[in-house]
Design a protein around this motif. Sequence first.
Motif, mmCIF file in Angstrom:
data_model
loop_
_atom_site.group_PDB
_atom_site.id
_atom_site.type_symbol
_atom_site.label_atom_id
_atom_site.label_comp_id
_atom_site.label_asym_id
_atom_site.label_seq_id
_atom_site.Cartn_x
_atom_site.Cartn_y
_atom_site.Cartn_z
ATOM 1 N N ASN A 1 6.558 -5.727 9.359
ATOM 2 C CA ASN A 1 6.650 -5.190 8.202
ATOM 3 C C ASN A 1 5.670 -4.722 7.488
ATOM 4 O O ASN A 1 5.552 -4.363 6.381
ATOM 5 C CB ASN A 1 7.168 -6.489 7.192
ATOM 6 C CG ASN A 1 6.098 -7.712 7.311
ATOM 7 O OD1 ASN A 1 5.240 -7.482 7.614
ATOM 8 N ND2 ASN A 1 6.792 -8.772 6.501
ATOM 9 N N LEU B 1 13.269 -0.315 7.311
ATOM 10 C CA LEU B 1 13.812 -1.615 7.386
ATOM 11 C C LEU B 1 14.975 -1.732 8.446
ATOM 12 O O LEU B 1 15.048 -2.599 8.989
ATOM 13 C CB LEU B 1 14.302 -2.031 5.906
ATOM 14 C CG LEU B 1 12.984 -2.094 5.045
ATOM 15 C CD1 LEU B 1 13.706 -2.261 3.709
ATOM 16 C CD2 LEU B 1 11.947 -3.185 5.515
ATOM 17 N N LYS C 1 15.303 -5.571 2.237
ATOM 18 C CA LYS C 1 15.211 -4.644 1.400
ATOM 19 C C LYS C 1 14.884 -5.026 0.196
ATOM 20 O O LYS C 1 14.001 -4.339 -0.737
ATOM 21 C CB LYS C 1 16.826 -4.038 1.183
ATOM 22 C CG LYS C 1 16.953 -3.069 2.097
ATOM 23 C CD LYS C 1 18.419 -2.465 2.111
ATOM 24 C CE LYS C 1 18.831 -1.629 3.374
ATOM 25 N NZ LYS C 1 20.327 -1.174 3.062
ATOM 26 N N GLN D 1 7.447 -4.679 -3.152
ATOM 27 C CA GLN D 1 6.165 -4.093 -2.757
ATOM 28 C C GLN D 1 6.384 -2.510 -2.908
ATOM 29 O O GLN D 1 5.238 -2.146 -3.269
ATOM 30 C CB GLN D 1 5.996 -4.217 -1.060
ATOM 31 C CG GLN D 1 5.665 -5.591 -0.877
ATOM 32 C CD GLN D 1 5.503 -5.711 0.633
ATOM 33 O OE1 GLN D 1 6.097 -4.967 1.578
ATOM 34 N NE2 GLN D 1 4.573 -6.389 1.327
ATOM 35 N N ALA E 1 11.868 4.110 3.609
ATOM 36 C CA ALA E 1 12.143 2.772 3.502
ATOM 37 C C ALA E 1 13.322 2.251 4.126
ATOM 38 O O ALA E 1 12.945 1.073 4.934
ATOM 39 C CB ALA E 1 11.724 2.112 2.161
ATOM 40 N N TYR F 1 11.245 -5.673 0.099
ATOM 41 C CA TYR F 1 10.287 -4.416 0.266
ATOM 42 C C TYR F 1 10.331 -3.602 -1.254
ATOM 43 O O TYR F 1 9.359 -2.975 -1.385
ATOM 44 C CB TYR F 1 11.114 -3.512 1.504
ATOM 45 C CG TYR F 1 9.710 -3.089 2.400
ATOM 46 C CD1 TYR F 1 9.288 -3.937 3.147
ATOM 47 C CD2 TYR F 1 9.105 -1.822 2.172
ATOM 48 C CE1 TYR F 1 8.443 -3.517 4.262
ATOM 49 C CE2 TYR F 1 8.374 -1.209 2.958
ATOM 50 C CZ TYR F 1 7.901 -2.109 4.119
ATOM 51 O OH TYR F 1 7.076 -1.800 4.920
#
Length: 188
Positions: free
Chosen positions: A182, A144, A118, A124, A140, A121
């Motif tokens: 991912n 994940l 998390k 990103q 998201a 991500y």
Amino acid sequence: MVSQLTRVTNFSELEVKQWYRLFLKDCPEGVLGEERFVTFFCNFYKRGDLEKKKALATQIFRTFDRDGSGSVDFREFLCGMSALLRGTTAQRLRWAFNMYDLDRNGSLSREELLNVLKLMYELQLTRRFDPDDPDEIRRAESHLEMMTEQIFQALDEDRDGQLQMREFVEGFRRNPSLLRLNSVEMTT
């Protein structure tokens, strides 16, 4: 020191010397402290929640700080960079395992893996999406959680809810497609 680092890293003597000059330029005292690393990391990633960036930066720092001294010397730095930039798949996976192992107990729980995923991500996400959009955050998180479950289903051989280093490294080596999970786009 140079010849020893050449033997234990994937860098040539010339590269070790170049890395050393750069390291001393940024860390003239010869060590990189956690606070400085966290500040650099947070400044590099302009967007995103500051506390989450600090948490991820701290975990990355701890992965470099192999002896737990609270600072990273040149040897620790170069060995970490070698694994990340030029390491074998197994070396990179061992480095990642150590980063995910938040409590440093030698195994990964679903929660540890999910928490670090998390954090990564989110960094990103802030480059591609609006981090304040609740729908994007929900997608998201769902992605994940699914990713974490797929990783555990594939790698947790003894089904004890923990991934040991061997399960993690060998599992990803046997299932390289898991490494691409991912990169899957989050869709509704």
